[in-house]
Motif scaffolding. Structure first.
Motif, mmCIF file in Angstrom:
data_model
loop_
_atom_site.group_PDB
_atom_site.id
_atom_site.type_symbol
_atom_site.label_atom_id
_atom_site.label_comp_id
_atom_site.label_asym_id
_atom_site.label_seq_id
_atom_site.Cartn_x
_atom_site.Cartn_y
_atom_site.Cartn_z
ATOM 1 N N ARG A 244 0.832 -1.206 0.000
ATOM 2 C CA ARG A 244 0.000 0.000 0.000
ATOM 3 C C ARG A 244 0.865 1.254 0.000
ATOM 4 N NH1 ARG A 244 -1.949 3.627 3.685
ATOM 5 N NH2 ARG A 244 -3.859 4.651 3.013
ATOM 6 N N ASP B 215 -6.025 4.201 -6.577
ATOM 7 C CA ASP B 215 -6.981 3.096 -6.654
ATOM 8 C C ASP B 215 -6.426 1.846 -5.972
ATOM 9 O OD1 ASP B 215 -8.887 4.615 -7.992
ATOM 10 O OD2 ASP B 215 -8.206 3.965 -9.979
ATOM 11 N N ASP C 276 -6.174 2.399 -2.175
ATOM 12 C CA ASP C 276 -7.497 2.254 -1.550
ATOM 13 C C ASP C 276 -7.936 0.797 -1.492
ATOM 14 O OD1 ASP C 276 -7.600 4.986 -1.227
ATOM 15 O OD2 ASP C 276 -8.954 5.333 -2.926
ATOM 16 N N ARG C 277 -7.654 0.046 -2.543
ATOM 17 C CA ARG C 277 -8.034 -1.366 -2.580
ATOM 18 C C ARG C 277 -7.329 -2.144 -1.466
ATOM 19 N NH1 ARG C 277 -6.348 -6.038 -3.452
ATOM 20 N NH2 ARG C 277 -4.259 -5.431 -4.098
ATOM 21 N N ARG D 16 -6.032 -0.836 1.281
ATOM 22 C CA ARG D 16 -6.567 -0.362 2.565
ATOM 23 C C ARG D 16 -7.860 -1.101 2.902
ATOM 24 N NH1 ARG D 16 -8.476 4.997 1.831
ATOM 25 N NH2 ARG D 16 -10.336 3.899 1.219
ATOM 26 N N ASP D 17 -8.742 -1.248 1.909
ATOM 27 C CA ASP D 17 -9.996 -1.970 2.131
ATOM 28 C C ASP D 17 -9.737 -3.433 2.489
ATOM 29 O OD1 ASP D 17 -11.335 0.370 1.579
ATOM 30 O OD2 ASP D 17 -11.845 -0.192 -0.485
ATOM 31 N N GLU D 18 -8.754 -4.038 1.847
ATOM 32 C CA GLU D 18 -8.404 -5.431 2.151
ATOM 33 C C GLU D 18 -7.896 -5.548 3.589
ATOM 34 O OE1 GLU D 18 -5.478 -8.999 0.549
ATOM 35 O OE2 GLU D 18 -5.749 -7.215 -0.703
ATOM 36 N N THR E 67 -8.673 -3.568 6.038
ATOM 37 C CA THR E 67 -9.832 -3.346 6.901
ATOM 38 C C THR E 67 -10.656 -4.620 7.033
ATOM 39 O OG1 THR E 67 -9.895 -1.006 6.306
ATOM 40 C CG2 THR E 67 -11.894 -1.936 7.268
ATOM 41 N N GLU E 68 -10.828 -5.337 5.931
ATOM 42 C CA GLU E 68 -11.564 -6.608 5.972
ATOM 43 C C GLU E 68 -10.875 -7.617 6.885
ATOM 44 O OE1 GLU E 68 -12.033 -8.055 1.994
ATOM 45 O OE2 GLU E 68 -13.230 -6.319 1.386
#
Length: 66
Positions: free
Chosen positions: A28, A38, A41-42, A44-46, A48-49
């Motif tokens: 990241r 993009d 962010d992807r 970061r979302d991973e 967070t999951e």
């Protein structure tokens, strides 16, 4: 130094962070350096999951368990 860090949380606490999470955080950070928002962010979302959060600070990213 450890007592100082306990108060100010300056040094990263990576000893309790799984290797895979550290690798994602590094990817990241590379994406951010390349201004690939993009992908950044992807990832970061991973993270967070997986129940981890990366805080971007002036001294670099900090990883915390959610």
């Amino acid at each position: 130094l450890e007592k100082f860090n306990d108060v100010f949380q300056i040094l990263p606490d990576t000893e309790n962070v799984p290797k895979g999470i550290l690798e994602l955080a590094a990817k990241r950070e590379n994406a951010r350096q390349e201004k690939n928002w993009d992908e950044s962010d992807r990832i970061r979302d991973e993270l967070t999951e997986k129940r981890w959060i990366v805080e971007d600070t002036a001294s670099g990213p900090k990883i915390k368990k959610i």
